[in-house]
Design an enzyme around this catalytic site. Structure first.
Site, mmCIF file in Angstrom:
data_model
loop_
_atom_site.group_PDB
_atom_site.id
_atom_site.type_symbol
_atom_site.label_atom_id
_atom_site.label_comp_id
_atom_site.label_asym_id
_atom_site.label_seq_id
_atom_site.Cartn_x
_atom_site.Cartn_y
_atom_site.Cartn_z
ATOM 1 N N SER A 259 3.504 -2.481 4.996
ATOM 2 C CA SER A 259 2.911 -3.807 4.939
ATOM 3 C C SER A 259 1.460 -3.835 4.469
ATOM 4 O O SER A 259 0.905 -4.906 4.208
ATOM 5 C CB SER A 259 3.005 -4.464 6.323
ATOM 6 O OG SER A 259 2.331 -3.685 7.310
ATOM 7 N N SER B 172 3.823 1.654 7.083
ATOM 8 C CA SER B 172 2.989 0.669 6.401
ATOM 9 C C SER B 172 1.699 1.160 5.777
ATOM 10 O O SER B 172 1.023 0.409 5.084
ATOM 11 C CB SER B 172 2.673 -0.486 7.353
ATOM 12 O OG SER B 172 3.847 -1.172 7.696
ATOM 13 N N LYS C 29 -7.262 -4.020 6.117
ATOM 14 C CA LYS C 29 -6.065 -4.846 6.238
ATOM 15 C C LYS C 29 -6.372 -6.068 7.101
ATOM 16 O O LYS C 29 -7.143 -5.984 8.067
ATOM 17 C CB LYS C 29 -4.935 -4.014 6.856
ATOM 18 C CG LYS C 29 -3.568 -4.680 6.863
ATOM 19 C CD LYS C 29 -2.532 -3.714 7.434
ATOM 20 C CE LYS C 29 -1.136 -4.306 7.477
ATOM 21 N NZ LYS C 29 -0.154 -3.362 8.060
#
Length: 467
Positions: free
Chosen positions: A149, A173, A74
């Protein structure tokens, strides 16, 4: 082109010399290029990846440890290879030379820096519809959200563009995008993984997490990241006691999600699992008191500290001024300008609501002698991109963020480990996930339970993103 299998199976094939590390890397690069429309990846270094693969092949040790396995990180996690941007414009040139300890441990074990994953801007949302870097698309249906996310990591793993991924999870997330994309998502007990050099939201709640094709892959990555290489022993389903807190977690489910959940519970009961239907007292009120007050209050302080420690040339106000995603700007500015959460509210959340929530979980597990609890990861499947504020659910317009995080948020606030497993597809061929949670520190046992449930459920579907 070589067949793309799970991380665990790929390690075996590399050790057997079924194919070279370079052949694997070339196959993944070709898949990434063919699936660019998903917008799952923010940064790549194909030249560097090829050089590292060739070096492994020259040494003849592919498949030893994690050697030869490209991973997706990420974009808020420092790798020392890709910019650490949190997918927000002000940090587009932020490239720390020193990687996070998570990345360092994985690279030391031989993992390769495959790509940086697109994400919801600053991790402040669950759709991954980023106005700065573009929306990430769900590989099962590109018009739909992948969740967030960590949406780019989940989309990349589900599409088999990368063999595994590392995201972050404040309240949903890792597990939510894993569920909406049909893969496995693991949030560990808070504190199990290092948290340095990760752009934060809430230090009280933030943790890195793993997104992978199967539980066995999660176990391999967890052992490296945590530094706890304990063997996960098989667990028989017969005799497991799993709680079903129906009043909160099973309320107002989408019909297709409800059907998948009921089917899964019936299957597991037939295999010997004992289910205990009982609610966690006061859970909704305790979680509400602890959740957003902690995250919203801590975010400005945590981000300022990160910028001071690791950036220097970009100020907090620079980051806030350049936020592109309206939903993120609205939330952040409301806290900064209006002091949405007061110091008194924050202290009440941190010192009263959160400890009482943790105690409620402990008492619930002890009272009913539970090994885990089970619930749908999200009350609904993926919806269309662009519905960032509100979405129609069961005939009513509801808050998008609140409905998607409803089930996964409480255990996040309590610091518990959670594992989302894919359990089936809706009639529209959209994945449905169910999560098991355990008590703090029970990560190894939770993963063992997850492996047993996964074997019984036997979900084996992947989206065909190349056709």
């Amino acid at each position: 082109m070589v067949p793309i299998t799970s991380l665990a199976q790929t390690l075996e094939r590399l050790r057997r010399k079924d194919y070279s590390c370079l052949e694997l890397v070339e196959t993944l690069i070709a898949r990434c290029e063919a699936a660019k429309a998903l917008n799952a990846l923010l940064a790549t270094d194909w030249g560097g990846l090829r050089r590292r693969a060739k070096k492994i092949d020259r040494h003849g040790n592919a498949g030893v440890g994690l050697r030869g396995i490209p991973l997706c990180f990420k974009a808020n996690i420092a790798t020392g290879i890709f910019p650490t941007t949190a997918a927000t414009p002000a940090l587009i040139n932020h490239l720390p030379k020193i990687p996070s300890r998570i990345a360092e441990r994985l690279f030391s074990a031989g993992a390769l820096p495959g790509a940086s994953g697109n994400m919801h801007e600053l991790s402040f949302g669950i759709t991954s519809n980023n106005y700065a870097t573009g929306a990430v698309r769900n590989p099962w249906n590109p018009s739909l959200i992948p969740g967030g996310s960590s949406g780019g990591v989940a989309a990349a793993v589900a599409s088999r563009l990368m063999l595994g991924g590392i995201g972050t999870d404040t309240g949903a997330s890792v597990r939510l995008p894993a569920a909406l994309c049909g893969v496995v998502g693991f949030r560990p007990t808070l504190g199990r993984y290092p948290r340095d050099r990760i752009i934060p939201v809430s230090p009280t709640r933030d943790t890195a997490g793993i997104i992978a094709q199967c539980v066995a892959d999660v176990v391999i990555l967890d052992q490296v990241i945590s530094g706890r290489p304990a063997r996960i022993l098989p667990i028989p389903l017969k005799g497991l006691r799993i709680g079903l807190p129906t009043t909160y977690f099973y309320d107002d489910l989408d019909a297709d999600v409800a059907f998948a959940a009921e089917t899964t519970i019936r299957l597991l009961a037939n295999r010997g699992v004992t289910f205990v239907e009982a609610d966690i007292p006061h859970l909704e009120d305790l979680n509400s008191g602890a959740s957003l007050p902690i995250a919203l209050y801590e975010f400005p302080h945590a981000l300022k500290q990160y910028l001071d420690d690791f950036v220097g040339t970009v100020s907090f106000s620079d980051v806030i001024k350049e936020i592109r995603s309206p939903d993120v700007a609205n939330i952040v500015n409301a806290q900064i300008d209006g002091h949405q959460i007061s110091n008194a509210e924050y202290e009440l959340a941190r010192q009263s609501f959160r400890p009482r929530l943790q105690a409620a979980y402990r008492n619930y597990f002890r009272l009913y002698r539970l090994d885990a609890i089970l619930f749908p990861t999200a009350p609904l499947a993926a919806k269309a991109i662009g519905q960032d504020s509100s979405v129609i659910h069961n005939g009513s317009m509801v808050n998008t963020f609140k409905i998607y995080v409803r089930n996964v948020d409480p255990s996040s606030n309590a610091g518990l480990p959670g594992l989302s497993l894919p359990v089936g597809l809706t009639p529209d061929r959209l994945p449905v996930g169910m999560e098991i949670d355990g008590l703090a520190g029970s990560d190894h046992r939770l993963l063992a339970i997850g492996a047993a449930l996964e074997k019984a459920i036997n979900f084996r579907s992947f989206p065909d993103v190349l056709n």
